[in-house]
Design an enzyme around this catalytic site. Sequence first.
Site, PDB file in Angstrom:
ATOM      1  N   GLU A 165      -6.870 -38.527 -51.608  1.00  0.00           N
ATOM      2  CA  GLU A 165      -7.872 -39.478 -51.138  1.00  0.00           C
ATOM      3  C   GLU A 165      -8.589 -38.847 -49.958  1.00  0.00           C
ATOM      4  O   GLU A 165      -7.955 -38.442 -48.984  1.00  0.00           O
ATOM      5  CB  GLU A 165      -7.212 -40.800 -50.741  1.00  0.00           C
ATOM      6  CG  GLU A 165      -8.197 -41.916 -50.452  1.00  0.00           C
ATOM      7  CD  GLU A 165      -7.476 -43.255 -50.278  1.00  0.00           C
ATOM      8  OE1 GLU A 165      -6.588 -43.558 -51.110  1.00  0.00           O
ATOM      9  OE2 GLU A 165      -7.779 -43.976 -49.317  1.00  0.00           O
ATOM     10  N   GLU A 189       0.148 -43.971 -50.127  1.00  0.00           N
ATOM     11  CA  GLU A 189       0.302 -44.234 -48.697  1.00  0.00           C
ATOM     12  C   GLU A 189       1.514 -45.111 -48.386  1.00  0.00           C
ATOM     13  O   GLU A 189       1.496 -45.879 -47.417  1.00  0.00           O
ATOM     14  CB  GLU A 189      -0.976 -44.868 -48.135  1.00  0.00           C
ATOM     15  CG  GLU A 189      -2.173 -43.933 -48.205  1.00  0.00           C
ATOM     16  CD  GLU A 189      -3.436 -44.504 -47.565  1.00  0.00           C
ATOM     17  OE1 GLU A 189      -3.433 -45.688 -47.195  1.00  0.00           O
ATOM     18  OE2 GLU A 189      -4.413 -43.755 -47.432  1.00  0.00           O
TER      19      GLU A 189
END
Length: 806
Positions: free
Chosen positions: A532, A429
């Site tokens: 994820e 991220e």
Amino acid sequence: MKYFFTLILFQIIFFQSSAQIHSGIHEKINNQWKFRKGDHTEAALPEFNDNRWITVDLPHDWSVEGPYSPDLASATGYLPGGIAWYRKTLHIPENHTGNIVYLYFEGIYRNGEVFVNGKPLGMRPNGYISHYYDITPHIRFGEENTLSVRVDHSKYADSRWYTGSGIYRNVYLVYAHPVHISPWGLYITTPSVTGKEAVMEIQTTLQNTTARDETLRIVHRLETPEGKTVASASDRVRIPAGESATFTRQLKVKQPRLWSVDNPYLYSLHTELYLGNEQIGHTEQPTGIRTLAFDPNRGFFLNGQNMKVKGVCLHHDAGCLGAAVPKEVWKRRLLILKSLGCNAIRTSHNPQAPDLYHLCDELGLLVLNEAFDEWEFPKKKWLDGWNVGEPGFQGHSEFFDEWGEKDLRDMILRDRNHPSIFMWSIGNEVDYPNDPYSHPILDQEGIRQQHTHGYLPDQPDARRLGDIAHRLAAVIKTHDPSRPVTAGLAGPVMSNETDYPSALDVVGYNYNEYRYELDHTTYPERILYGSETGHSMDAWKSVRDNDYIFGQFLWTGINYLGESHAWPSRGFTSGLLDLAGFIKPRAWFRKSLWTDDPMIYLGTYPVPRGRRKDYLSIDAPPLWNYRAGDTIRVVAYTNCPEARLLLNGKQAGEIRAYDDQTGIISWDIPFEPGKLEAVGIKNGREAARFTLVTSKRPHAIRAEVLDPVVAREKGIAHIKIRIMDEDGNPVFLSDNEITCTVEGPARLLGLEASDPRDMGNYTDPVQRVYQGKMLAYIQATGEAGTARITFTSPWLQPAVAEVRME
């Protein structure tokens, strides 16, 4: 485009050591360190008086000792950091004079500054990276030597989750001949693998620290677990004085047995070095042979077999144990995850202790090994609760420019020989929109990309991501071209406007399932998976029903410290397992999706009202204690085609079919005390059953020893504590306070009840159970014998357990 990778890999073990440095004889030096919090300017000096310091054994995490405080950062679990020192006196035998001596740390969190006899060796800022020093010039052979380590975690809000503080992994001395295998100097691949033959290529880098050229003989021998030699080779090589050289040898393995998640078959590779007739080095390491292949349309193949990756993300702590987690604790947790159908883990979001990778090799779990959570700029670190208030901005970004590529290199060199590792991740991220990078596309309507605002021109330009990603990918390809490079993208809409995805062989999406079909069409050569994801049925169906999505990694496999909500909150609670490693209801739901052997679970909760009246929970507790007449929603998680509900032996409601939209079968019934049972039906017959019983008041403590015999040298026994009523039924609603006492050659390492809101003292032998249960960690103290562990609570019958140390 298709990526195909073949590998044969190994791990190092010397004298039962799990060290990963490939040189010489390893001596673990974890015991009897002196420790003190605070900065002591002269503590590096040999003559410094540390008599008043406490004695600790490593691994050691001082942060988890607390105390918890609402004045500390929620991101790192409301636990303290600070500065502390460790010191140890070492006797280096005189017979090692002339050898090379390395000092190897598996991890110091963080800014570990190391001194030997007062001489500074260096400082490593990244607490997750294993590293070593050549301490030979500073050693006094045949005498006492002083090792000092200063650990600076004063910037304690430096992570989005709990990190721990201290020398929280193993430490080794390594004694090597002046001519030896370079640290992390073995690298093995297989150019080809078939059912008939595997070609193993071994690269051995040797280091000659002498002032003369040396001629050596390198012998490689591959053995089965039964000790049968299946391939061998011997080479005579020459190494110039003061230099290193790499030598390559191929072995042919006939009818190789392959490593897989179902059968993690490990050979043993012996490598011996001879100088004349003298053996000057020997290593023995397990090794696994397997192939990897990735296809943008068909997904992932292990050993030529198409499979779905059923993965979980894992942080590195274990509740009350903090970041200093014994291998036995990880083994129990991984085995439980595997029993739920899990076949892969993601090391979120940093390299973990070597023990974890060794266990995944042995147990058959694929590993996505991840290096970073942030690059050149910091992410937000929440201080007053997750996504609450104003964030802080401490973090690893402060040393990324200087150390990032070195840290990544050392992660690859340390871990590249594990059969379990199947991808390298360069980041998690880092492209989260506006945290920190931004791009003009965020101003466009309808892009469905999560972000806090539109385009923020004062934030770092997202186009910087591509250059960094290509540089990091090049580091990986230099040291291990056999595996794909990946990353977890949180902002694919934004990243697609940059060169970031083009640096990746395989592209992971975090919580962006809605983009799968669109980006598969737009970028047909892109290999996609859920790096994820949430626990929803829809997230799983996006994997199950699309050949081109090869898997998912749930957030998360186990509850973890940090990333806490507003006080009181110890950590994040989205795991399949709680902080003690107990199975949560959502784990049963996941098992119903990920396994084939018939199973069923039964959970309950009051029927919701209003807009949530149709809500079906994956977190329904195993509870059958309500008020008479209450209407209760009963839910079953099962992989059976149908389920029947029984209340006190009578059918309650109709037999119901499995619902593929929700994965849940449910009934709403009035509460009646007694026995509630769910029966899974397959082919018209009972295939599985789960029972709940209305419990009475707490009456007794029950202690179940999960490890009745452990190694006497720091072996770990797990003891499960449950509160029972007078009929022997578990009392889910109990919260009794338990006191633990230990007699014999063991000590209490910790009590973990998994209450996410209990901010009390976790260093004493007293703890309240949560949801009627608790786990005790008992550690052997070095002597053979039997330990007697007693659990008591006012008004309850006590429990006594015994553990034998051998």
